[in-house]
Design an enzyme around this catalytic site. Sequence first.
Site, PDB file in Angstrom:
ATOM      1  N   THR A 144      54.580  42.773  39.181  1.00 49.00           N
ATOM      2  CA  THR A 144      53.996  41.476  38.830  1.00 49.00           C
ATOM      3  C   THR A 144      54.835  40.999  37.662  1.00 49.00           C
ATOM      4  OG1 THR A 144      51.768  42.246  39.390  1.00 49.00           O
ATOM      5  CG2 THR A 144      51.875  40.343  37.982  1.00 49.00           C
TER       6      THR A 144
ATOM      7  N   SER B  42      45.382  39.120  45.567  1.00 41.48           N
ATOM      8  CA  SER B  42      45.843  39.798  44.353  1.00 41.48           C
ATOM      9  C   SER B  42      44.987  39.379  43.153  1.00 41.48           C
ATOM     10  CB  SER B  42      47.296  39.393  44.122  1.00 41.48           C
ATOM     11  OG  SER B  42      47.648  39.609  42.795  1.00 41.48           O
ATOM     12  N   ASP B  43      44.979  40.235  42.130  1.00 43.21           N
ATOM     13  CA  ASP B  43      44.302  39.857  40.874  1.00 43.21           C
ATOM     14  C   ASP B  43      45.048  38.744  40.134  1.00 43.21           C
ATOM     15  OD1 ASP B  43      46.392  41.979  40.396  1.00 43.21           O
ATOM     16  OD2 ASP B  43      45.995  41.346  38.335  1.00 43.21           O
TER      17      ASP B  43
ATOM     18  N   THR C  51      49.126  43.585  34.950  1.00 44.52           N
ATOM     19  CA  THR C  51      49.880  44.045  36.111  1.00 44.52           C
ATOM     20  C   THR C  51      49.262  45.364  36.563  1.00 44.52           C
ATOM     21  OG1 THR C  51      52.058  44.654  36.955  1.00 44.52           O
ATOM     22  CG2 THR C  51      51.607  45.218  34.650  1.00 44.52           C
TER      23      THR C  51
ATOM     24  N   GLY D  95      45.831  45.415  41.897  1.00 42.06           N
ATOM     25  CA  GLY D  95      44.927  44.268  41.795  1.00 42.06           C
ATOM     26  C   GLY D  95      43.470  44.638  41.968  1.00 42.06           C
TER      27      GLY D  95
END
Length: 280
Positions: A155, A185-186, A204, A207
């Site tokens: 990320t 994804s988060d 990062t 997620g």
Amino acid sequence: MKLIIHGGFFSESRTNQEVKHAKQEALNEIVQLGHKYLQSHNAIETVVYTACLLEDCDLFNAGTGSQIQSDGKIRMSASLMDGKTMQFSGVINIENVKNPIRIAEKLLPMEDKVLSGKGASEFALHNGYGYYNPETPQRRHEYEKRLSDSIRLGTIGCVALDFYGNLAAATSTGGKGFEMPGRVSDSATAAGNYVNEFAGVSCTGVGEDIVSGAVAPKIVTRVTDGMSLQLATVKTLNELKPFNGFAGVIGISVNGDIYHADTHPYMVWASHDGQVEVFN
Ligand code: GLY
């Protein structure tokens, strides 16, 4: 004026010194360019600018060089938050754009602030962001060889504190690699990217773990309630231990503290508060 950036986890290979040095050099250069930009721009402008530089660097899993999903396609996610206005915007699983963070920026003043999938890709095209294929030969090679262990934790992220004391954060990712199409994804949720007037955080890692731990808003809330950035980060990451949560965090608080931490070895990062520091 302060800036901290991350380029995800160094998971390619712990013994690959060449990749490590390339990432150190890239982060060193980008944090200096971002900090220079911050001299004449506000926090939100700076995190977009800096996230674009990170997205354009194919060493990192965001924008150009994003991971490929299980069906062979690249879908990217990115979000942006302005601590002054408390506005959040993002794109989830967008395809065929060069800089997902630019689409999040375009959405920030709009009524509908987070778009996903086809809607996000069509919005980008209709707003003049031309077709772009972010795939690189390296990522195709990794996908074809199923080198899943080497690539799953990338990320990019950036947090800035500007001259006026305002904070902003941006986070962008190509996802985990090999994930099911439709997986979220988060990075385009508040769990992975959150800011208010007291602190800003970009995450990062995995997620699912970052969402389960509500990592970024927990740290920001704890700082808001009086905890130091360092304690708030350590406490929040400790709360991931019961499920062996995998996360890395960068943050800045309004009093100028800069902090980074990770639950596993190891996140790659760089910061600039007048002096440059780069992970080792
Ligand atoms: N943190 C990036 C992802 O899990 O997609």
